[in-house]
Design a protein around this motif. Structure first.
Motif, PDB file in Angstrom:
ATOM      1  N   ALA A  40      -3.349   5.477  20.279  1.00  0.00           N
ATOM      2  CA  ALA A  40      -4.454   5.227  21.206  1.00  0.00           C
ATOM      3  C   ALA A  40      -5.204   6.511  21.548  1.00  0.00           C
ATOM      4  CB  ALA A  40      -3.929   4.565  22.476  1.00  0.00           C
ATOM      5  N   LEU A  41      -4.472   7.591  21.811  1.00  0.00           N
ATOM      6  CA  LEU A  41      -5.118   8.853  22.171  1.00  0.00           C
ATOM      7  C   LEU A  41      -5.891   9.446  20.996  1.00  0.00           C
ATOM      8  CD1 LEU A  41      -2.498  10.675  24.441  1.00  0.00           C
ATOM      9  CD2 LEU A  41      -4.432   9.244  25.111  1.00  0.00           C
ATOM     10  N   CYS A  42      -5.322   9.334  19.807  1.00  0.00           N
ATOM     11  CA  CYS A  42      -6.018   9.872  18.633  1.00  0.00           C
ATOM     12  C   CYS A  42      -7.326   9.131  18.378  1.00  0.00           C
ATOM     13  CB  CYS A  42      -5.112   9.800  17.407  1.00  0.00           C
ATOM     14  SG  CYS A  42      -3.811  11.055  17.371  1.00  0.00           S
ATOM     15  N   ARG A  43      -7.313   7.809  18.558  1.00  0.00           N
ATOM     16  CA  ARG A  43      -8.548   7.046  18.377  1.00  0.00           C
ATOM     17  C   ARG A  43      -9.581   7.428  19.428  1.00  0.00           C
ATOM     18  NH1 ARG A  43      -5.135   2.765  17.408  1.00  0.00           N
ATOM     19  NH2 ARG A  43      -5.470   1.894  19.493  1.00  0.00           N
ATOM     20  N   HIS A  44      -9.125   7.500  20.679  1.00  0.00           N
ATOM     21  CA  HIS A  44     -10.072   7.751  21.766  1.00  0.00           C
ATOM     22  C   HIS A  44     -10.654   9.157  21.713  1.00  0.00           C
ATOM     23  CE1 HIS A  44     -12.003   7.371  25.634  1.00  0.00           C
ATOM     24  NE2 HIS A  44     -11.386   8.458  26.065  1.00  0.00           N
ATOM     25  N   PHE A  45      -9.798  10.139  21.446  1.00  0.00           N
ATOM     26  CA  PHE A  45     -10.264  11.531  21.446  1.00  0.00           C
ATOM     27  C   PHE A  45     -10.644  12.018  20.046  1.00  0.00           C
ATOM     28  CE2 PHE A  45      -7.660  11.336  25.355  1.00  0.00           C
ATOM     29  CZ  PHE A  45      -8.588  11.819  26.263  1.00  0.00           C
ATOM     30  N   LYS A  46     -10.674  11.069  19.095  1.00  0.00           N
ATOM     31  CA  LYS A  46     -11.079  11.383  17.714  1.00  0.00           C
ATOM     32  C   LYS A  46     -10.228  12.503  17.114  1.00  0.00           C
ATOM     33  CE  LYS A  46     -15.824   9.717  18.298  1.00  0.00           C
ATOM     34  NZ  LYS A  46     -15.496   8.989  19.549  1.00  0.00           N
ATOM     35  N   LYS A  47      -8.934  12.332  17.233  1.00  0.00           N
ATOM     36  CA  LYS A  47      -7.976  13.276  16.657  1.00  0.00           C
ATOM     37  C   LYS A  47      -7.400  12.701  15.366  1.00  0.00           C
ATOM     38  CE  LYS A  47      -7.750  16.253  20.218  1.00  0.00           C
ATOM     39  NZ  LYS A  47      -7.937  17.723  20.118  1.00  0.00           N
ATOM     40  N   ASP A  48      -6.898  13.585  14.516  1.00  0.00           N
ATOM     41  CA  ASP A  48      -6.274  13.153  13.261  1.00  0.00           C
ATOM     42  C   ASP A  48      -4.823  12.769  13.523  1.00  0.00           C
ATOM     43  OD1 ASP A  48      -5.285  12.734  10.756  1.00  0.00           O
ATOM     44  OD2 ASP A  48      -5.567  14.785  10.039  1.00  0.00           O
ATOM     45  N   PRO A  49      -4.475  11.471  13.452  1.00  0.00           N
ATOM     46  CA  PRO A  49      -3.106  11.047  13.759  1.00  0.00           C
ATOM     47  C   PRO A  49      -2.069  11.539  12.747  1.00  0.00           C
ATOM     48  CG  PRO A  49      -4.351   9.221  12.840  1.00  0.00           C
ATOM     49  CD  PRO A  49      -5.324  10.342  13.043  1.00  0.00           C
ATOM     50  N   TYR A  50      -2.529  12.006  11.603  1.00  0.00           N
ATOM     51  CA  TYR A  50      -1.599  12.451  10.565  1.00  0.00           C
ATOM     52  C   TYR A  50      -1.378  13.962  10.561  1.00  0.00           C
ATOM     53  CZ  TYR A  50      -2.578   7.734   8.974  1.00  0.00           C
ATOM     54  OH  TYR A  50      -2.730   6.367   8.927  1.00  0.00           O
ATOM     55  N   SER A  51      -2.044  14.667  11.477  1.00  0.00           N
ATOM     56  CA  SER A  51      -1.828  16.117  11.535  1.00  0.00           C
ATOM     57  C   SER A  51      -0.491  16.417  12.203  1.00  0.00           C
ATOM     58  CB  SER A  51      -2.967  16.786  12.312  1.00  0.00           C
ATOM     59  OG  SER A  51      -2.907  16.424  13.682  1.00  0.00           O
ATOM     60  N   LYS A  90       0.110  18.324  14.702  1.00  0.00           N
ATOM     61  CA  LYS A  90      -0.027  18.324  16.161  1.00  0.00           C
ATOM     62  C   LYS A  90      -1.313  17.583  16.544  1.00  0.00           C
ATOM     63  CE  LYS A  90       2.651  22.499  17.077  1.00  0.00           C
ATOM     64  NZ  LYS A  90       2.701  23.803  17.787  1.00  0.00           N
ATOM     65  N   PRO A  91      -1.265  16.262  16.458  1.00  0.00           N
ATOM     66  CA  PRO A  91      -2.484  15.475  16.674  1.00  0.00           C
ATOM     67  C   PRO A  91      -3.025  15.514  18.098  1.00  0.00           C
ATOM     68  CG  PRO A  91      -0.572  14.050  16.560  1.00  0.00           C
ATOM     69  CD  PRO A  91      -0.112  15.412  16.165  1.00  0.00           C
ATOM     70  N   LEU A  92      -2.201  15.884  19.068  1.00  0.00           N
ATOM     71  CA  LEU A  92      -2.655  15.907  20.460  1.00  0.00           C
ATOM     72  C   LEU A  92      -3.008  17.310  20.943  1.00  0.00           C
ATOM     73  CD1 LEU A  92      -0.163  13.373  22.078  1.00  0.00           C
ATOM     74  CD2 LEU A  92      -2.308  12.935  20.882  1.00  0.00           C
ATOM     75  N   GLU A  93      -3.129  18.226  19.997  1.00  0.00           N
ATOM     76  CA  GLU A  93      -3.427  19.611  20.357  1.00  0.00           C
ATOM     77  C   GLU A  93      -4.748  19.698  21.114  1.00  0.00           C
ATOM     78  OE1 GLU A  93      -2.847  23.962  18.299  1.00  0.00           O
ATOM     79  OE2 GLU A  93      -3.401  22.269  17.026  1.00  0.00           O
ATOM     80  N   GLY A  94      -4.738  20.469  22.205  1.00  0.00           N
ATOM     81  CA  GLY A  94      -5.928  20.667  23.004  1.00  0.00           C
ATOM     82  C   GLY A  94      -6.067  19.705  24.165  1.00  0.00           C
ATOM     83  N   LEU A  95      -5.217  18.677  24.228  1.00  0.00           N
ATOM     84  CA  LEU A  95      -5.297  17.701  25.314  1.00  0.00           C
ATOM     85  C   LEU A  95      -4.374  18.086  26.471  1.00  0.00           C
ATOM     86  CD1 LEU A  95      -5.288  14.256  23.443  1.00  0.00           C
ATOM     87  CD2 LEU A  95      -7.247  15.564  24.297  1.00  0.00           C
ATOM     88  N   LYS A  96      -4.901  17.999  27.683  1.00  0.00           N
ATOM     89  CA  LYS A  96      -4.103  18.210  28.887  1.00  0.00           C
ATOM     90  C   LYS A  96      -3.572  16.848  29.347  1.00  0.00           C
ATOM     91  CE  LYS A  96      -5.465  20.757  32.206  1.00  0.00           C
ATOM     92  NZ  LYS A  96      -6.280  21.316  33.324  1.00  0.00           N
ATOM     93  N   ILE A  97      -2.259  16.714  29.368  1.00  0.00           N
ATOM     94  CA  ILE A  97      -1.641  15.434  29.706  1.00  0.00           C
ATOM     95  C   ILE A  97      -0.666  15.619  30.860  1.00  0.00           C
ATOM     96  CG2 ILE A  97      -0.161  13.559  28.878  1.00  0.00           C
ATOM     97  CD1 ILE A  97      -1.202  14.016  26.093  1.00  0.00           C
ATOM     98  N   VAL A  98      -0.697  14.699  31.821  1.00  0.00           N
ATOM     99  CA  VAL A  98       0.290  14.695  32.890  1.00  0.00           C
ATOM    100  C   VAL A  98       1.169  13.461  32.737  1.00  0.00           C
ATOM    101  CG1 VAL A  98      -1.234  13.504  34.547  1.00  0.00           C
ATOM    102  CG2 VAL A  98       0.705  14.867  35.374  1.00  0.00           C
TER     103      VAL A  98
END
Length: 300
Positions: free
Chosen positions: A95-106, A108-116
């Motif tokens: 869901a996060l990769c789709r929304h933030f246009k990240k590559d899910p196959y990398s 570290k696909p969530l790199e750069g995102l601040k998550i709590v």
């Protein structure tokens, strides 16, 4: 294999979107005109004392403090969460990769995102999120949980950077903290006022940011499986872990989030296979379910 996997992923996504549209779109539309529709949500009882600046119940804090040492025991009271964690993470990652246009196959696909991670417990979700590249803050109102989380995360250089704090979502709001994505998994059923809690989650989310909540449906099937079977028969969880009356139906959660400025865009259920001992994503939201929403750009 790749084509089959893509077909399964696309068909599951399509069916989940279909369920969301068919079941919840009328409710979402109604919520825009009837803002009092969620007024019947469970509210704190007069004899419940919540900590200042917190929607948590005292007896819930005590309950989890008593078993805090077991967070990383995969055969202990948190065994169901350990088993469910890969499936929860797969939904979140997708869901996060789709929304933030990240590559899910990398790597570290969530790199750069601040998550709590609100109600992070011992950090069993915070750690894999950090390994996926996210800048993670884990918060919990139980001090023992935070100490366990800090000790365990400190064993790995990759996860040692996680910021763990003994605090609440409400306090983070007062501090003016903002995050690209806010997680609250298996938490809302333990708070005194779900509507106020969701307002705090929304306040922590940047405009067009993401909010993810997972919980248990207030259905008879959930009572039979999540309480009777899990707590009394299989004894996966300590008795009294859940109160059926504190569960929310998917419709109620959608309305509460709508009022808080969060638009639910995707929903899926979790189904347990007793033969394989594994959880999987499903269209069946009658027991465990997870919702992904985004914050309106004009909401502050």
């Amino acid at each position: 294999m790749a084509m089959a996997a893509n077909h399964l992923r696309n068909s599951t996504r399509s069916s989940v979107h279909s369920i969301l549209h068919n079941r919840f779109q009328p409710l979402l539309n109604a919520a825009r005109f009837f803002s009092d529709a969620a007024s019947s949500m469970p509210q704190p009882q007069p004899n419940q004392q919540s900590p200042p600046h917190s929607s948590l119940k005292d007896y819930e804090l005590a309950k989890f403090a008593a078993i805090a040492d077991s967070w990383w025991d995969s055969e202990g009271p948190f065994k169901p969460l350990h088993l469910m964690n890969p499936t929860r993470l797969a939904f979140i990652r997708s869901a996060l990769c789709r929304h933030f246009k990240k590559d899910p196959y990398s790597a570290k696909p969530l790199e750069g995102l601040k998550i709590v991670d609100v109600g992070c417990g011992g950090g069993i979700l915070s750690e894999p999120l950090a390994r996926l590249g996210a800048n993670v803050t884990g918060v919990d109102a139980v001090e023992k949980n935070i100490k366990i989380a800090q000790l365990h995360a400190g064993l790995d250089p990759v996860t040692s950077s996680i910021e763990f704090c003994c605090t609440t979502a409400e306090k983070l709001v007062e501090e003016g903290r903002k995050f690209d994505a806010v997680m609250a998994l298996e938490v809302i059923e333990h708070v005194a006022n779900p509507a106020e809690f969701c307002k705090s989650l929304a306040a922590l989310t940047v405009p067009d940011g993401a909010t993810v909540i997972s919980t248990i449906n207030r259905s008879m099937r959930a009572y039979a499986t999540a309480i009777v079977a899990a707590e009394y028969i299989l004894r996966w969880l300590p008795r009294g872990t859940h109160q059926w009356s504190s569960f929310l139906t998917p419709e109620e959660l959608v309305l509460i989030l709508q009022r808080a400025g969060i638009n639910v865009e995707e929903m899926a259920g979790f189904v347990y296979n007793p033969v394989t001992g594994r959880w999987s994503l499903s269209d069946d939201i009658s027991v465990n379910f997870i919702a992904f929403g985004t914050k309106s750009n004009n909401t502050e």
